[in-house]
Scaffold this motif. Structure first.
Motif, PDB file in Angstrom:
ATOM      1  N   VAL A  94       0.852  -1.177   0.000  1.00 40.59           N
ATOM      2  CA  VAL A  94       0.000   0.000   0.000  1.00 40.59           C
ATOM      3  C   VAL A  94       0.894   1.235   0.000  1.00 40.59           C
ATOM      4  O   VAL A  94       1.848   1.324   0.779  1.00 40.59           O
ATOM      5  CB  VAL A  94      -0.945   0.010   1.215  1.00 40.59           C
ATOM      6  CG1 VAL A  94      -1.754   1.292   1.264  1.00 40.59           C
ATOM      7  CG2 VAL A  94      -1.864  -1.205   1.187  1.00 40.59           C
ATOM      8  N   GLN A  95       0.599   2.156  -0.886  1.00 37.01           N
ATOM      9  CA  GLN A  95       1.357   3.402  -0.965  1.00 37.01           C
ATOM     10  C   GLN A  95       0.943   4.272   0.216  1.00 37.01           C
ATOM     11  O   GLN A  95      -0.095   4.910   0.201  1.00 37.01           O
ATOM     12  CB  GLN A  95       1.057   4.103  -2.300  1.00 37.01           C
ATOM     13  CG  GLN A  95       1.891   5.320  -2.561  1.00 37.01           C
ATOM     14  CD  GLN A  95       3.331   4.968  -2.863  1.00 37.01           C
ATOM     15  OE1 GLN A  95       3.656   3.873  -3.285  1.00 37.01           O
ATOM     16  NE2 GLN A  95       4.220   5.911  -2.626  1.00 37.01           N
ATOM     17  N   ASP A  96       1.763   4.286   1.252  1.00 38.07           N
ATOM     18  CA  ASP A  96       1.379   4.962   2.493  1.00 38.07           C
ATOM     19  C   ASP A  96       1.965   6.359   2.648  1.00 38.07           C
ATOM     20  O   ASP A  96       1.717   7.038   3.639  1.00 38.07           O
ATOM     21  CB  ASP A  96       1.723   4.104   3.703  1.00 38.07           C
ATOM     22  CG  ASP A  96       3.203   3.811   3.827  1.00 38.07           C
ATOM     23  OD1 ASP A  96       3.986   4.211   2.933  1.00 38.07           O
ATOM     24  OD2 ASP A  96       3.589   3.188   4.823  1.00 38.07           O
ATOM     25  N   ARG A  97       2.768   6.804   1.678  1.00 30.83           N
ATOM     26  CA  ARG A  97       3.313   8.160   1.707  1.00 30.83           C
ATOM     27  C   ARG A  97       3.700   8.570   0.288  1.00 30.83           C
ATOM     28  O   ARG A  97       3.895   7.729  -0.581  1.00 30.83           O
ATOM     29  CB  ARG A  97       4.507   8.254   2.646  1.00 30.83           C
ATOM     30  CG  ARG A  97       5.664   7.364   2.262  1.00 30.83           C
ATOM     31  CD  ARG A  97       6.719   7.352   3.376  1.00 30.83           C
ATOM     32  NE  ARG A  97       7.810   6.455   3.085  1.00 30.83           N
ATOM     33  CZ  ARG A  97       7.789   5.139   3.287  1.00 30.83           C
ATOM     34  NH1 ARG A  97       6.722   4.559   3.760  1.00 30.83           N
ATOM     35  NH2 ARG A  97       8.833   4.399   2.998  1.00 30.83           N
ATOM     36  N   LEU A  98       3.800   9.867   0.081  1.00 28.69           N
ATOM     37  CA  LEU A  98       4.210  10.396  -1.217  1.00 28.69           C
ATOM     38  C   LEU A  98       5.665  10.012  -1.468  1.00 28.69           C
ATOM     39  O   LEU A  98       6.534  10.277  -0.638  1.00 28.69           O
ATOM     40  CB  LEU A  98       4.061  11.919  -1.237  1.00 28.69           C
ATOM     41  CG  LEU A  98       4.511  12.625  -2.517  1.00 28.69           C
ATOM     42  CD1 LEU A  98       3.582  12.261  -3.675  1.00 28.69           C
ATOM     43  CD2 LEU A  98       4.530  14.129  -2.305  1.00 28.69           C
ATOM     44  N   LEU A  99       5.891   9.360  -2.594  1.00 28.71           N
ATOM     45  CA  LEU A  99       7.249   8.940  -2.961  1.00 28.71           C
ATOM     46  C   LEU A  99       7.461   9.157  -4.449  1.00 28.71           C
ATOM     47  O   LEU A  99       6.503   9.147  -5.230  1.00 28.71           O
ATOM     48  CB  LEU A  99       7.458   7.458  -2.661  1.00 28.71           C
ATOM     49  CG  LEU A  99       7.556   7.045  -1.200  1.00 28.71           C
ATOM     50  CD1 LEU A  99       7.583   5.523  -1.084  1.00 28.71           C
ATOM     51  CD2 LEU A  99       8.788   7.641  -0.561  1.00 28.71           C
TER      52      LEU A  99
END
Length: 110
Positions: A94-99
């Motif tokens: 899950v993409q849990d932060r802006l990267l």
């Protein structure tokens, strides 16, 4: 499928629908995928809510903007994975932060 770096999921947040979606994505995206390169998973619903009939186009716009800017936005409010989704067995995270969009030898694929 092993080259896809990001999937914008339907992601309704339901205990039945999300595991089915994750298992299907995992089965397809796992083929020939390196174990250290999981596919990022997000849902625009966490960013702007469920837009009913416009939900699909909102997801497409999110992916297009992500590709253009080279950044993958976070799925907001994600804290605990759904216990019915075996993330340890699936090539998903899950993409849990802006990267930044993952760097790969080929084109960005979402």
């Amino acid at each position: 499928p092993s080259q896809v770096q990001y999937v914008e999921a339907h992601g309704t947040g339901t205990s039945l629908g999300d595991p089915i979606e994750a298992q299907a994505l995992g089965a397809v995206l796992a083929e020939s995928r390196a174990a250290d390169a999981p596919c990022a998973l997000g849902s625009v619903k966490s960013n702007i809510g469920h837009l009913e009939a416009a939900a699909g186009i909102a997801g497409i716009i999110k992916v297009a903007l992500s590709l253009r800017h080279g950044m993958v936005p976070a799925s907001l409010h994600f804290q605990t994975p759904n216990p019915h989704i075996p993330f340890s067995e699936l090539p998903l995270r899950v993409q849990d932060r802006l990267l930044p969009w993952p760097v790969t030898p080929g084109p960005r694929l979402g």
